[in-house]
Design an enzyme around this catalytic site. Structure first.
Site, PDB file in Angstrom:
ATOM      1  N   TYR A   1     -11.817   6.775 -14.956  1.00 48.11           N
ATOM      2  CA  TYR A   1     -12.204   5.498 -14.077  1.00 48.11           C
ATOM      3  C   TYR A   1     -12.919   4.483 -14.716  1.00 48.11           C
ATOM      4  CZ  TYR A   1     -13.934   2.582  -9.868  1.00 48.11           C
ATOM      5  OH  TYR A   1     -14.030   1.397  -9.303  1.00 48.11           O
TER       6      TYR A   1
ATOM      7  N   PHE B   1      -6.467  -4.795  -5.348  1.00 48.03           N
ATOM      8  CA  PHE B   1      -7.368  -3.828  -4.972  1.00 48.03           C
ATOM      9  C   PHE B   1      -6.523  -2.308  -5.383  1.00 48.03           C
ATOM     10  CE2 PHE B   1      -8.194  -6.758  -1.936  1.00 48.03           C
ATOM     11  CZ  PHE B   1      -9.538  -7.166  -2.415  1.00 48.03           C
TER      12      PHE B   1
ATOM     13  N   LEU C   1      -1.029   4.020   1.035  1.00 49.38           N
ATOM     14  CA  LEU C   1      -0.942   4.909   1.535  1.00 49.38           C
ATOM     15  C   LEU C   1      -1.492   5.993   1.497  1.00 49.38           C
ATOM     16  CD1 LEU C   1       1.656   4.832   4.820  1.00 49.38           C
ATOM     17  CD2 LEU C   1      -0.481   2.921   4.064  1.00 49.38           C
TER      18      LEU C   1
ATOM     19  N   LYS D   1     -11.156   0.008 -15.638  1.00 47.14           N
ATOM     20  CA  LYS D   1     -11.724  -1.378 -15.263  1.00 47.14           C
ATOM     21  C   LYS D   1     -11.809  -1.569 -16.373  1.00 47.14           C
ATOM     22  CE  LYS D   1     -11.119  -0.168 -10.961  1.00 47.14           C
ATOM     23  NZ  LYS D   1     -10.100  -1.092 -10.094  1.00 47.14           N
TER      24      LYS D   1
ATOM     25  N   ASN E   1      -4.135   6.783   0.419  1.00 47.00           N
ATOM     26  CA  ASN E   1      -6.043   6.562   0.545  1.00 47.00           C
ATOM     27  C   ASN E   1      -6.153   6.205   1.294  1.00 47.00           C
ATOM     28  OD1 ASN E   1      -8.558   7.660  -0.356  1.00 47.00           O
ATOM     29  ND2 ASN E   1      -9.314   6.020  -0.954  1.00 47.00           N
TER      30      ASN E   1
ATOM     31  N   LYS F   1      -9.565   6.068  -7.078  1.00 45.59           N
ATOM     32  CA  LYS F   1     -11.310   5.013  -7.887  1.00 45.59           C
ATOM     33  C   LYS F   1     -12.204   5.866  -7.473  1.00 45.59           C
ATOM     34  CE  LYS F   1     -12.324   3.918  -2.895  1.00 45.59           C
ATOM     35  NZ  LYS F   1     -13.063   5.251  -2.380  1.00 45.59           N
TER      36      LYS F   1
ATOM     37  N   ASP G   1       4.537   2.013  -3.499  1.00 42.98           N
ATOM     38  CA  ASP G   1       4.120   2.523  -4.704  1.00 42.98           C
ATOM     39  C   ASP G   1       4.235   2.034  -6.391  1.00 42.98           C
ATOM     40  OD1 ASP G   1       2.744   4.320  -7.151  1.00 42.98           O
ATOM     41  OD2 ASP G   1       3.788   6.221  -6.403  1.00 42.98           O
TER      42      ASP G   1
ATOM     43  N   ASP H   1       0.889  -1.127   0.007  1.00 45.52           N
ATOM     44  CA  ASP H   1       0.412   0.292   0.017  1.00 45.52           C
ATOM     45  C   ASP H   1       0.995   1.062   0.158  1.00 45.52           C
ATOM     46  OD1 ASP H   1      -2.147   2.346   0.840  1.00 45.52           O
ATOM     47  OD2 ASP H   1      -2.892   0.934   1.089  1.00 45.52           O
TER      48      ASP H   1
ATOM     49  N   ASN I   1     -22.166  -2.453  -5.369  1.00 42.80           N
ATOM     50  CA  ASN I   1     -22.055  -0.778  -4.039  1.00 42.80           C
ATOM     51  C   ASN I   1     -21.204  -1.424  -2.760  1.00 42.80           C
ATOM     52  OD1 ASN I   1     -23.617  -0.201  -6.747  1.00 42.80           O
ATOM     53  ND2 ASN I   1     -22.658   1.806  -5.468  1.00 42.80           N
TER      54      ASN I   1
ATOM     55  N   SER J   1     -15.871  -3.613 -10.709  1.00 38.43           N
ATOM     56  CA  SER J   1     -16.612  -2.553 -11.393  1.00 38.43           C
ATOM     57  C   SER J   1     -17.637  -3.195 -11.793  1.00 38.43           C
ATOM     58  CB  SER J   1     -16.194  -1.029 -11.227  1.00 38.43           C
ATOM     59  OG  SER J   1     -17.173  -0.654 -10.948  1.00 38.43           O
TER      60      SER J   1
ATOM     61  N   ARG K   1     -27.191  14.480 -10.808  1.00 39.70           N
ATOM     62  CA  ARG K   1     -26.218  14.250 -11.300  1.00 39.70           C
ATOM     63  C   ARG K   1     -25.236  14.047 -11.750  1.00 39.70           C
ATOM     64  NH1 ARG K   1     -22.570  12.049  -6.136  1.00 39.70           N
ATOM     65  NH2 ARG K   1     -23.839  10.184  -7.185  1.00 39.70           N
TER      66      ARG K   1
END
Length: 340
Positions: free
Chosen positions: A151, A82, A34, A155, A36, A86, A59, A32, A181, A126, A297
């Site tokens: 985004y 993961f 870090l 995917k 997020n 996002k 990274d 990770d 979700n 997703s 939106r």
């Protein structure tokens, strides 16, 4: 048990998946950066499982760093990927950031996995790949529509890259899991969703509004062709989602996959409107939520919920937790985070 790499393993879904992997006896190493997440999430994972995973701050855009990692951890047998940016809105404003972060990192990992005698790869995809589907519920055979955002496009492209790589790499077996979700938190409230800045997702915005961090929730549009006029989504408890990753990983490690690249939808099979989610929160929390209806939106689709038959039948997995369970755990987590 096998050593499994979880990239983005300190994030929301990643941390819950690490808990389920460790509970099943896997040795877990987390990468990770870090950007997020927080290293303190390790404490939550340890509190739940009694075991601290190996953690490497890296990274994944650092190609040499990725190569060095796989030299050091040459016994990794599977990867659950993961790590990715996002936020849909941010991706529209910063497309190159998203293409670099979400695509180059995937390529660097797959290059390393190609070198191994065998490898299992689970990709965090997703339901955005379907756009506004022609038919509901959405099956895995639904056409992949033109992406609504950079985004979503990362995917789609990510899935294409994995599929093309699997075609020419018999030693690599991969599954793309298309989430609907994810919501909620671990029942221990040791880990949960911890958005940095203003939440992009509905449930943390609800809990932050209820606790007083946000003034009110904006409901984007009440004139959609749905029973109450608000958008409908398939909200899946993050613990159910995490368990699906372990089941999918086992399928690959045990050679039970039918092809070396497969896709599965992960959802509950039931759609809930924005107002139904608000009502569920009010029901389990006893709090009255302050919200107002505002204009639609841009980019929001009307309705999306999963046909879960393939995951139920092929993986032998199904959801066990309800929307009320998710809202209750999310509220308990919010209260813990804010010291209430």
């Amino acid at each position: 048990m096998s050593k499994i790499l979880v990239t983005g393993g300190l994030g929301f879904i990643g941390s819950h998946t690490v808990v389920e992997l460790q509970s099943e006896g896997y040795e877990v190493v987390i990468i990770d950066d870090l950007s997020n997440s927080s290293e303190s999430v390790l404490d939550g994972i340890t509190a739940i499982t009694g075991k601290t995973p190996i953690f490497e701050k890296l990274d994944l855009k650092d190609k040499a760093g990725v190569e060095a990692f796989f030299k050091k951890h040459s016994d990794v047998e599977g990867v659950i990927h993961f790590a990715a940016s996002k936020a849909v809105g941010e991706s529209v404003k910063e497309p190159l950031l998203y293409y670099e972060n979400n695509i180059s990192t995937l390529v660097y990992i797959l290059k390393e996995l190609k070198k191994l005698p065998s490898a299992a790869f689970i990709f965090s995809s997703s339901c955005t790949v379907y756009g506004q589907a022609d038919e509901l519920p959405i099956t895995e055979n639904a056409p992949v529509k033109l992406a609504e955002s950079p985004y979503g496009n990362t995917k789609q492209i990510g899935e294409e890259i994995i599929r093309d790589t699997c075609k020419v790499t018999p030693s690599l077996k991969a599954i793309a899991l298309r989430y609907f979700n994810p919501v909620g938190a671990h029942e221990s409230v040791e880990i949960g969703e911890l958005p940095i800045g203003v939440p992009q997702n509905l449930v943390p915005f609800i809990t932050q509004t209820a606790i007083g961090l946000r003034e009110e929730l904006s409901v984007f549009g009440d004139d959609y062709p749905t029973p109450d006029g608000t958008c409908i989504r398939d909200y899946i408890h993050v613990v159910d989602l995490a368990k699906a990753h372990v089941v999918a990983l086992k399928r690959l490690l045990e050679g039970k996959n039918k092809e070396n690249y497969e896709t599965f939808n992960l959802g509950t099979g039931k759609g809930s409107s924005v107002l139904e989610v608000v009502q569920a929160f009010e029901r389990v929390s006893g709090e009255k939520l302050k919200y107002k209806i505002v204009g639609r939106r841009e980019g929001d689709i009307i309705s999306a919920y999963a046909d879960t038959n393939k995951a139920n039948n092929e993986l032998g997995w199904k959801t066990e937790l309800t929307l009320d369970d998710a809202m209750r755990s999310a509220w308990n987590w919010e209260k813990k985070v804010r010291g209430k």
